[in-house]
Design a protein around this motif. Structure first.
Motif, PDB file in Angstrom:
ATOM      1  N   LEU A  78       3.685   3.719  -1.973  1.00  0.00           N
ATOM      2  CA  LEU A  78       2.823   3.523  -0.812  1.00  0.00           C
ATOM      3  C   LEU A  78       1.407   3.261  -1.289  1.00  0.00           C
ATOM      4  N   ASP A 135       9.661  -1.836  -2.938  1.00  0.00           N
ATOM      5  CA  ASP A 135       8.220  -1.848  -2.763  1.00  0.00           C
ATOM      6  C   ASP A 135       7.520  -1.861  -4.114  1.00  0.00           C
ATOM      7  N   PRO A 139       6.270   2.268   4.169  1.00  0.00           N
ATOM      8  CA  PRO A 139       6.908   1.124   3.526  1.00  0.00           C
ATOM      9  C   PRO A 139       7.964   0.486   4.402  1.00  0.00           C
TER      10      PRO A 139
END
Length: 320
Positions: free
Chosen positions: A228, A240, A234
């Motif tokens: 994050l 990610d 997310p």
């Protein structure tokens, strides 16, 4: 062959997602906004073509999802000048992300003779495609005699995940509760490293940020945690993977393990304490006189007829 207008449009969409890998299901949704009525088969052709031109990277996850990340047109143009062996070396370096890779490891993995590895690296450095690979010794923490120390790695993965998990969700609240979007109290690299250094449960070797960053990358790849930035929630459809050059802005959040389910799970029968041993067609408890099924069915009908009144009350409530 040249890149078509459709492929350029798709590349633009992927490029707009930034430095993250996005799976093909999510890409299908995004690209369909720009290229309406794009079928799944057409999408595959477009993505394969973009990959052949070097305009996208692709990666397969542990659960066999295929993810894509865009390269810039400038890099793709340079990649067109590489031969097969040079491109293989380039992808190996590219996939090593920020931790880098030693020349000896490149040669060992690709089975390409040293002279070609050296000349290929020189050519790619001249084109500013890669930097000089690191030749420093392997991490004393994660490797033992040149081989991955699986015992240490698994222990670190467990410790990191538990540390992150206990800082990912509000305590003493319902199971589905999460923190508000701007929350900044998730685990950071510095806090994780500090925890491991103070615990001394894994190894007496000093723990370095680079070592733990590799462990976190593995946990991300396995789908157990996500990165994050500034408390942003997310997208669960993406890997990610973002720029971690400023670790002070990066936090880590755990994903809760998915409950094992089957076709019966959503229905009352799948959770009924009498279903397996006592519910029979001719018995005292039977499908024909079940009191739980009408509750579940009526609740489903009410959700369809009056969704606004049911919003926020997703939990199934039965009498048992």
């Amino acid at each position: 062959m040249e890149v078509t207008e459709e492929e350029l449009t798709a590349h633009k969409v992927i490029l707009e997602q930034g430095p993250i890998f996005v799976d093909e299901i999510k890409l299908h949704e995004l690209i369909d906004y720009e290229l309406p009525d794009t079928s799944w088969e057409q999408l595959q052709i477009i993505l394969d073509s973009l990959h052949s031109f070097g305009l996208v990277r692709k990666r397969q996850t542990h659960d066999e999802r295929v993810l894509y990340q865009a390269r810039t047109k400038e890099i793709a143009k340079k990649l067109q000048n590489l031969d097969e062996k040079e491109f293989e070396i380039y992808e190996l370096i590219e996939n090593s992300e920020r931790k880098g890779i030693a020349k000896s490891e490149i040669q060992k993995t690709t089975k390409i003779v040293q002279s070609i590895v050296e000349s290929s690296l020189k050519s790619m450095q001249d084109q500013q495609l890669v930097k000089e690979p690191a030749d420093e010794s392997l991490s004393r923490l994660l490797y033992n005699n040149g081989e991955v120390d699986t015992i240490v790695v698994e222990a670190l993965k467990s410790l990191c995940y538990n540390f992150i998990y206990h800082r990912s969700f509000p305590k003493d609240l319902e199971e589905e509760a999460i923190y508000f979007p701007a929350y900044t109290g998730y685990a950071t690299l510095a806090k994780i490293v500090q925890c491991i250094q103070e615990s001394k449960l894994i190894t007496e070797v000093d723990v370095e940020d680079a070592d733990i960053r590799q462990i976190l990358d593995v946990l991300i790849f396995e789908g157990k945690i996500v990165r994050l930035v500034s408390g942003a929630i997310p997208d669960s459809d993406t890997m990610d993977i973002i720029d971690t050059s400023h670790d002070s802005h990066v936090m880590y959040m755990a994903k809760k393990p998915r409950a094992v389910s089957n076709a019966w799970t959503p229905t009352p029968c799948g959770r009924c304490p009498y279903f397996k041993d006592e519910c029979t067609e001719d018995g005292e408890i039977s499908p024909s006189n079940c009191v739980f099924y009408p509750q579940w069915l009526n609740r489903g009908i009410s959700l369809i007829n009056e969704p606004s009144k049911s919003k926020g009350k997703e939990k199934n409530i039965m009498d048992w």
